[in-house]
Design a protein around this motif. Structure first.
Motif, mmCIF file in Angstrom:
data_model
loop_
_atom_site.group_PDB
_atom_site.id
_atom_site.type_symbol
_atom_site.label_atom_id
_atom_site.label_comp_id
_atom_site.label_asym_id
_atom_site.label_seq_id
_atom_site.Cartn_x
_atom_site.Cartn_y
_atom_site.Cartn_z
ATOM 1 N N ILE A 132 35.397 80.647 22.029
ATOM 2 C CA ILE A 132 36.069 80.276 23.265
ATOM 3 C C ILE A 132 37.438 79.740 22.866
ATOM 4 O O ILE A 132 37.536 78.932 21.946
ATOM 5 C CB ILE A 132 35.291 79.194 24.044
ATOM 6 C CG1 ILE A 132 33.896 79.707 24.428
ATOM 7 C CG2 ILE A 132 36.064 78.744 25.288
ATOM 8 C CD1 ILE A 132 32.964 78.642 24.978
ATOM 9 N N ALA A 133 38.484 80.198 23.525
ATOM 10 C CA ALA A 133 39.841 79.693 23.281
ATOM 11 C C ALA A 133 40.370 79.169 24.599
ATOM 12 O O ALA A 133 40.358 79.885 25.601
ATOM 13 C CB ALA A 133 40.747 80.805 22.748
ATOM 14 N N MET A 134 40.821 77.907 24.603
ATOM 15 C CA MET A 134 41.290 77.343 25.860
ATOM 16 C C MET A 134 42.391 76.331 25.640
ATOM 17 O O MET A 134 42.479 75.716 24.587
ATOM 18 C CB MET A 134 40.144 76.733 26.656
ATOM 19 C CG MET A 134 39.338 75.680 25.956
ATOM 20 S SD MET A 134 37.750 75.280 26.784
ATOM 21 C CE MET A 134 38.234 74.833 28.420
ATOM 22 N N GLY A 135 43.232 76.213 26.645
ATOM 23 C CA GLY A 135 44.313 75.246 26.595
ATOM 24 C C GLY A 135 43.807 73.856 26.926
ATOM 25 O O GLY A 135 42.803 73.699 27.614
ATOM 26 N N THR A 136 44.521 72.870 26.406
ATOM 27 C CA THR A 136 44.201 71.480 26.721
ATOM 28 C C THR A 136 45.491 70.702 26.876
ATOM 29 O O THR A 136 46.444 70.920 26.135
ATOM 30 C CB THR A 136 43.298 70.828 25.652
ATOM 31 O OG1 THR A 136 43.038 69.484 26.037
ATOM 32 C CG2 THR A 136 43.918 70.862 24.276
ATOM 33 N N LEU A 137 45.508 69.831 27.853
ATOM 34 C CA LEU A 137 46.670 68.986 28.062
ATOM 35 C C LEU A 137 46.567 67.713 27.251
ATOM 36 O O LEU A 137 47.465 66.897 27.264
ATOM 37 C CB LEU A 137 46.828 68.637 29.552
ATOM 38 C CG LEU A 137 47.126 69.832 30.433
ATOM 39 C CD1 LEU A 137 47.117 69.408 31.894
ATOM 40 C CD2 LEU A 137 48.448 70.454 30.068
ATOM 41 N N GLY A 138 45.473 67.536 26.519
ATOM 42 C CA GLY A 138 45.204 66.369 25.694
ATOM 43 C C GLY A 138 46.222 65.253 25.822
ATOM 44 O O GLY A 138 47.406 65.489 25.841
ATOM 45 N N ASN A 139 45.735 64.067 25.926
ATOM 46 C CA ASN A 139 46.621 62.921 26.068
ATOM 47 C C ASN A 139 46.152 61.836 25.117
ATOM 48 O O ASN A 139 44.990 61.443 25.161
ATOM 49 C CB ASN A 139 46.600 62.421 27.513
ATOM 50 C CG ASN A 139 47.708 61.437 27.785
ATOM 51 O OD1 ASN A 139 48.028 60.588 26.962
ATOM 52 N ND2 ASN A 139 48.295 61.562 28.951
ATOM 53 N N PRO A 140 47.045 61.346 24.236
ATOM 54 C CA PRO A 140 46.641 60.326 23.272
ATOM 55 C C PRO A 140 46.432 58.937 23.878
ATOM 56 O O PRO A 140 45.928 58.047 23.214
ATOM 57 C CB PRO A 140 47.802 60.308 22.268
ATOM 58 C CG PRO A 140 48.981 60.803 23.027
ATOM 59 C CD PRO A 140 48.424 61.773 24.051
ATOM 60 N N ASP A 141 46.816 58.732 25.118
ATOM 61 C CA ASP A 141 46.648 57.435 25.765
ATOM 62 C C ASP A 141 45.151 57.082 25.794
ATOM 63 O O ASP A 141 44.342 57.854 26.279
ATOM 64 C CB ASP A 141 47.194 57.507 27.191
ATOM 65 C CG ASP A 141 47.108 56.198 27.943
ATOM 66 O OD1 ASP A 141 46.403 55.269 27.480
ATOM 67 O OD2 ASP A 141 47.743 56.103 29.000
ATOM 68 N N PRO A 142 44.762 55.914 25.249
ATOM 69 C CA PRO A 142 43.344 55.550 25.190
ATOM 70 C C PRO A 142 42.642 55.571 26.547
ATOM 71 O O PRO A 142 41.446 55.815 26.614
ATOM 72 C CB PRO A 142 43.363 54.133 24.611
ATOM 73 C CG PRO A 142 44.652 54.041 23.874
ATOM 74 C CD PRO A 142 45.620 54.922 24.623
ATOM 75 N N SER A 143 43.355 55.328 27.638
ATOM 76 C CA SER A 143 42.699 55.331 28.950
ATOM 77 C C SER A 143 42.153 56.713 29.296
ATOM 78 O O SER A 143 41.211 56.840 30.075
ATOM 79 C CB SER A 143 43.661 54.860 30.041
ATOM 80 O OG SER A 143 44.700 55.800 30.241
ATOM 81 N N TYR A 144 42.711 57.769 28.714
ATOM 82 C CA TYR A 144 42.238 59.120 28.990
ATOM 83 C C TYR A 144 40.905 59.410 28.314
ATOM 84 O O TYR A 144 40.225 60.352 28.656
ATOM 85 C CB TYR A 144 43.275 60.167 28.564
ATOM 86 C CG TYR A 144 44.366 60.337 29.577
ATOM 87 C CD1 TYR A 144 44.323 61.382 30.490
ATOM 88 C CD2 TYR A 144 45.431 59.457 29.638
ATOM 89 C CE1 TYR A 144 45.318 61.544 31.438
ATOM 90 C CE2 TYR A 144 46.436 59.596 30.577
ATOM 91 C CZ TYR A 144 46.366 60.637 31.476
ATOM 92 O OH TYR A 144 47.344 60.792 32.409
ATOM 93 N N MET A 145 40.531 58.597 27.322
ATOM 94 C CA MET A 145 39.267 58.815 26.618
ATOM 95 C C MET A 145 38.065 58.625 27.542
ATOM 96 O O MET A 145 36.987 59.092 27.256
ATOM 97 C CB MET A 145 39.150 57.869 25.417
ATOM 98 C CG MET A 145 40.212 58.107 24.363
ATOM 99 S SD MET A 145 40.254 59.814 23.811
ATOM 100 C CE MET A 145 39.370 59.620 22.297
ATOM 101 N N PHE A 146 38.246 57.941 28.656
ATOM 102 C CA PHE A 146 37.142 57.681 29.560
ATOM 103 C C PHE A 146 37.196 58.558 30.800
ATOM 104 O O PHE A 146 36.403 58.394 31.710
ATOM 105 C CB PHE A 146 37.122 56.190 29.945
ATOM 106 C CG PHE A 146 36.930 55.311 28.748
ATOM 107 C CD1 PHE A 146 35.687 55.203 28.141
ATOM 108 C CD2 PHE A 146 38.001 54.638 28.190
ATOM 109 C CE1 PHE A 146 35.499 54.417 27.018
ATOM 110 C CE2 PHE A 146 37.823 53.838 27.071
ATOM 111 C CZ PHE A 146 36.568 53.732 26.484
ATOM 112 N N ARG A 147 38.139 59.489 30.839
ATOM 113 C CA ARG A 147 38.235 60.430 31.950
ATOM 114 C C ARG A 147 37.584 61.744 31.539
ATOM 115 O O ARG A 147 37.639 62.140 30.388
ATOM 116 C CB ARG A 147 39.699 60.674 32.320
ATOM 117 C CG ARG A 147 40.344 59.436 32.881
ATOM 118 C CD ARG A 147 41.759 59.706 33.289
ATOM 119 N NE ARG A 147 42.371 58.478 33.772
ATOM 120 C CZ ARG A 147 43.663 58.309 33.882
ATOM 121 N NH1 ARG A 147 44.487 59.287 33.553
ATOM 122 N NH2 ARG A 147 44.149 57.175 34.332
#
Length: 174
Positions: A132-147
């Motif tokens: 599977i190949a997919m895009g990610t908007l990944g965000n290093p902000d720690p608050s995003y780890m819980f979303r």
């Protein structure tokens, strides 16, 4: 970057996520996640879930670096979470998206589902995808780890390798 993963496991995985998930979220380069005990010897069938409302040039940038290395058939998948009546317009947009990606040996599919992660994993199994190949908007902000992250969920639950392409990096380099 290549990382091994054991997939989702127990309560630790629910609350903290996996190391692979955290790497996928913050990596500025593409990440290939491979399940433990899985032998990866190239790919023949690659599933590419797409958001037809996002700029296809971003994903094209990442996939173009890999498509010449893999003699593969690509399956673009759009998962429509709306009413079935919109499928006709979505089909046209998906074909335009596929044209811009300019992948050789490319098929397109639209499915209607509520749970996007589950739909990706089921479709991958249905077509016998090798990756599977997919895009990610990944965000290093720690608050995003819980979303919730569809990409992270796919990495944690897929039984096949997952290549994640950081879309924000494509934007920076253009």
């Amino acid at each position: 970057m290549v990382v091994g993963t054991r997939g989702a496991r127990g309560w630790d995985g629910v609350f903290m996520g996996s190391h692979a998930e955290r790497i996928v979220r913050v990596s500025p380069v593409p990440v290939l996640s491979i399940q433990q005990r899985r032998h990866f010897a190239g790919s023949a069938e690659i599933l590419v879930p797409v958001d037809i409302y996002a700029n296809p040039a971003e994903l094209r940038f990442c996939l173009s670096r890999f498509s010449h290395l893999l003699d593969s058939r690509f399956h673009l998948l759009y998962i429509d979470t709306n009413a079935p009546g919109l499928a006709r317009a979505s089909a046209q947009q998906l074909e335009e998206y596929a044209h811009i990606l300019a992948l050789s040996h490319c098929a397109t599919s639209i499915i209607i589902a509520e749970d996007i992660t589950e739909a990706i994993l089921k479709f991958a199994a249905q077509i016998g995808a090798d990756m599977i190949a997919m895009g990610t908007l990944g965000n290093p902000d720690p608050s995003y780890m819980f979303r919730p992250s569809i990409t992270a969920d796919v990495v944690n639950h897929a039984r096949i390798p997952v290549l994640t392409c950081p879309l924000r990096q494509a934007l920076i380099q253009h």
